[in-house]
Design a protein around this motif. Structure first.
Motif, mmCIF file in Angstrom:
data_model
loop_
_atom_site.group_PDB
_atom_site.id
_atom_site.type_symbol
_atom_site.label_atom_id
_atom_site.label_comp_id
_atom_site.label_asym_id
_atom_site.label_seq_id
_atom_site.Cartn_x
_atom_site.Cartn_y
_atom_site.Cartn_z
ATOM 1 N N UNK A 23 0.843 -1.200 0.000
ATOM 2 C CA UNK A 23 0.000 0.000 0.000
ATOM 3 C C UNK A 23 0.873 1.244 0.000
ATOM 4 N N UNK A 24 0.866 1.963 -1.103
ATOM 5 C CA UNK A 24 1.697 3.158 -1.268
ATOM 6 C C UNK A 24 2.902 2.827 -2.128
ATOM 7 N N UNK A 25 3.218 3.740 -3.042
ATOM 8 C CA UNK A 25 4.377 3.536 -3.920
ATOM 9 C C UNK A 25 5.345 4.704 -3.736
ATOM 10 N N UNK A 26 5.543 5.094 -2.460
ATOM 11 C CA UNK A 26 6.475 6.180 -2.150
ATOM 12 C C UNK A 26 7.864 5.634 -1.920
ATOM 13 N N UNK A 27 8.579 6.256 -0.991
ATOM 14 C CA UNK A 27 9.963 5.886 -0.714
ATOM 15 C C UNK A 27 10.089 4.394 -0.406
ATOM 16 N N UNK A 28 9.403 3.922 0.630
ATOM 17 C CA UNK A 28 9.487 2.504 0.987
ATOM 18 C C UNK A 28 8.684 1.628 0.033
ATOM 19 N N UNK A 29 7.482 2.067 -0.323
ATOM 20 C CA UNK A 29 6.579 1.247 -1.125
ATOM 21 C C UNK A 29 7.200 0.774 -2.431
ATOM 22 N N UNK A 30 7.830 1.688 -3.164
ATOM 23 C CA UNK A 30 8.375 1.297 -4.473
ATOM 24 C C UNK A 30 9.506 0.277 -4.301
ATOM 25 N N UNK A 31 10.301 0.450 -3.236
ATOM 26 C CA UNK A 31 11.430 -0.459 -3.007
ATOM 27 C C UNK A 31 10.935 -1.857 -2.629
ATOM 28 N N UNK A 32 9.969 -1.916 -1.709
ATOM 29 C CA UNK A 32 9.426 -3.223 -1.305
ATOM 30 C C UNK A 32 8.800 -3.925 -2.517
ATOM 31 N N UNK A 33 7.982 -3.195 -3.270
ATOM 32 C CA UNK A 33 7.247 -3.809 -4.387
ATOM 33 C C UNK A 33 8.216 -4.357 -5.435
ATOM 34 N N UNK A 34 9.214 -3.567 -5.813
ATOM 35 C CA UNK A 34 10.155 -4.012 -6.851
ATOM 36 C C UNK A 34 10.996 -5.198 -6.361
ATOM 37 N N UNK A 35 11.462 -5.119 -5.107
ATOM 38 C CA UNK A 35 12.291 -6.213 -4.578
ATOM 39 C C UNK A 35 11.473 -7.509 -4.462
ATOM 40 N N UNK A 36 10.238 -7.388 -3.968
ATOM 41 C CA UNK A 36 9.365 -8.564 -3.844
ATOM 42 C C UNK A 36 9.153 -9.204 -5.222
ATOM 43 N N UNK A 37 8.848 -8.366 -6.213
ATOM 44 C CA UNK A 37 8.601 -8.888 -7.559
ATOM 45 C C UNK A 37 9.848 -9.596 -8.099
ATOM 46 N N UNK A 38 11.009 -8.988 -7.902
ATOM 47 C CA UNK A 38 12.259 -9.616 -8.365
ATOM 48 C C UNK A 38 12.522 -10.933 -7.649
ATOM 49 N N UNK A 39 11.962 -11.100 -6.443
ATOM 50 C CA UNK A 39 12.147 -12.341 -5.691
ATOM 51 C C UNK A 39 11.071 -13.376 -6.013
ATOM 52 N N UNK A 70 -6.725 -3.774 -3.269
ATOM 53 C CA UNK A 70 -5.496 -4.518 -2.943
ATOM 54 C C UNK A 70 -5.670 -5.276 -1.633
ATOM 55 N N UNK A 71 -6.302 -4.635 -0.640
ATOM 56 C CA UNK A 71 -6.488 -5.274 0.669
ATOM 57 C C UNK A 71 -7.429 -6.462 0.564
ATOM 58 N N UNK A 72 -8.389 -6.361 -0.333
ATOM 59 C CA UNK A 72 -9.329 -7.457 -0.504
ATOM 60 C C UNK A 72 -8.646 -8.665 -1.145
ATOM 61 N N UNK A 73 -7.810 -8.397 -2.152
ATOM 62 C CA UNK A 73 -7.220 -9.499 -2.918
ATOM 63 C C UNK A 73 -6.034 -10.168 -2.236
ATOM 64 N N UNK A 74 -5.340 -9.448 -1.341
ATOM 65 C CA UNK A 74 -4.076 -9.976 -0.802
ATOM 66 C C UNK A 74 -4.255 -10.757 0.501
ATOM 67 N N UNK A 75 -3.272 -11.643 0.794
ATOM 68 C CA UNK A 75 -3.216 -12.321 2.111
ATOM 69 C C UNK A 75 -2.320 -11.541 3.050
ATOM 70 N N UNK A 76 -1.287 -10.886 2.476
ATOM 71 C CA UNK A 76 -0.351 -10.095 3.276
ATOM 72 C C UNK A 76 -0.482 -8.648 2.818
ATOM 73 N N UNK A 77 -0.813 -7.758 3.752
ATOM 74 C CA UNK A 77 -1.048 -6.356 3.408
ATOM 75 C C UNK A 77 0.017 -5.508 4.075
ATOM 76 N N UNK A 78 0.913 -4.931 3.275
ATOM 77 C CA UNK A 78 2.016 -4.142 3.820
ATOM 78 C C UNK A 78 1.655 -2.667 3.727
ATOM 79 N N UNK A 79 1.537 -2.023 4.884
ATOM 80 C CA UNK A 79 1.071 -0.634 4.939
ATOM 81 C C UNK A 79 2.271 0.311 4.858
ATOM 82 N N UNK A 80 2.470 0.927 3.691
ATOM 83 C CA UNK A 80 3.591 1.851 3.519
ATOM 84 C C UNK A 80 3.091 3.233 3.118
ATOM 85 N N UNK A 81 2.085 3.670 3.874
ATOM 86 C CA UNK A 81 1.515 5.012 3.733
ATOM 87 C C UNK A 81 2.124 5.892 4.823
#
Ligand code: NDP
Ligand code: MG
Length: 332
Positions: A23-39, A70-81
């Motif tokens: 949740x959120x594609x700011x400083x932390x959000x973009x890094x978590x999302x890209x790293x998770x996808x690469x993994x 996103x919260x509805x579809x996911x099992x793990x919800x990472x709050x990066x707001x």
């Protein structure tokens, strides 16, 4: 001593079996999302339309959806707001989709520690707090390394939350550097104390007061700026690389003697008592209450006034002029 987890302590398969909402594609959000996808993790990005962050998410190949979807579809919800908006977004768009068995993750413990978010029973809650800004979390991961992180578990009905959190840490590069076990309370309280007393509040007050002292005594602001502000980084870099004594080894004996004899006259027993008071206000929730009130009820009006006033300070005008003379400095 703290428990520290490394690559061998984490199993990437656990997080790969889940759908993760970032949740959120700011400083932390973009890094978590890209790293998770690469993994190899299945990631959904929630990012509202209209901002630079939305365009960036699209450019990076994500299809951003709303926080609710996103919260509805996911099992793990990472709050990066931002911390001060999390509680309102949680009530409206996350809580309705928190069925038992789901896991809620945070990048900072503020809202859980101060009870602004109180997830329903049956929901697992963990903290994964990188000790670096998002761009570094991304860059070090892309270089095959990682940044140290803090992990904590607040609620664990599934009894597997720590293992899941460590799997998440592995997917974003944390276990490559080391993941330190903590609690939401310890992470939140030390984080707030550190930024108030040293990293932000303490250091700016020290720079400004010493600069003002020299200028009031008739010295030129340009020269005062170099002594009281610019050289701070050179000293801090040395402390960072090798500790206090390594810095002292690099400076002159004159400077080192001044350090031992004059430093304790600046940070006195009175200052230490004030530090303890600030810590108590953090621990009791007094600071959190004050800040949430300022951010919500007051719409950050006092905050913006203080920011405006700080922008007009002499030290800022002098600094802007001098930094132009230093070609090697990046523009802020
Ligand atoms: P940013 O300000 O960089 O990003 C915030 C994100 O939240 C943006 O995508 C923003 O979108 C979105 N957002 C803001 N308001 C709303 C809203 N009302 N509704 C929906 N989306 C919203 O935050 P950070 O990445 O810095 O911080 C996120 C978390 O990570 C915080 O808990 C913070 O404490 C923690 N953290 C931050 C670190 C750092 O160095 N930055 C380090 C470790 C932890 P938009 O572009 O549309 O505004
Ligand atoms: Mg911090």
């Amino acid at each position: 001593m703290a428990r520290i987890y490394y690559e061998k302590d984490a199993d990437l398969r656990l997080i790969r079996k889940r759908t993760v909402a970032v949740l959120g594609y700011g400083s932390q959000g973009h890094a978590h999302a890209l790293n998770l996808r690469d993994s190899g993790v299945d990631v959904i990005v929630a990012q509202r339309k209209g901002s630079e962050n939305y365009r960036r998410a699209v450019k990076d190949g994500f299809k951003p959806v709303s926080v609710a979807e996103a919260s509805e579809r996911a099992d793990v919800i990472m709050v990066l707001l931002p911390d001060e908006v999390q509680a309102a977004v949680y009530r409206e768009d996350i809580l309705p989709h928190l069925s038992p068995g789901k896991t809620l993750g945070f990048g900072h413990g503020f809202n859980i520690r101060f009870g602004l978010i109180d997830p329903p029973k049956g929901v697992n809650v963990f903290l994964m707090a990188p000790k670096a800004p998002g761009h570094l979390v991304r860059r070090t991961f892309a270089d095959g390394k990682g940044v140290p992180m803090l992990v904590a578990v607040e609620r664990d009905p599934s009894r597997t939350t720590l293992r899941l959190a460590l799997s998440y840490a592995k997917a974003i590069g944390g276990t490559r550097a080391g993941v330190i076990k903590t609690t939401f309370a310890e992470e939140t309280e030390t984080d707030l104390f550190g930024e108030q007393v040293v990293l932000c509040g303490g250091i700016t007050a020290l720079i400004k007061s010493s600069f003002d002292t020299l200028v009031e005594a008739g010295y030129q602001p340009e020269v005062a700026y170099f002594e009281c502000c610019h050289e701070m980084k050179l000293i801090v870099d040395m402390i960072n690389e090798g500790g206090l004594q390594w810095m002292r080894y690099s400076i002159s004996d004159t400077a080192e003697y001044g350090d031992y004899t004059r430093g304790p006259r600046i940070i006195t027993d009175r200052t230490r008592r004030e530090m303890k008071k600030i810590l108590r206000d953090v621990q009791s929730g007094k600071f959190a209450k004050e800040w949430v009130r300022e951010a919500t009820v007051n719409k950050k009006r006092n905050f913006h006034k203080m920011r405006k006033a700080a922008e007009k300070e002499l030290i800022e005008r002098v600094g802007a002029k001098l930094r132009k003379m230093m070609a090697w400095l990046k523009k802020g």
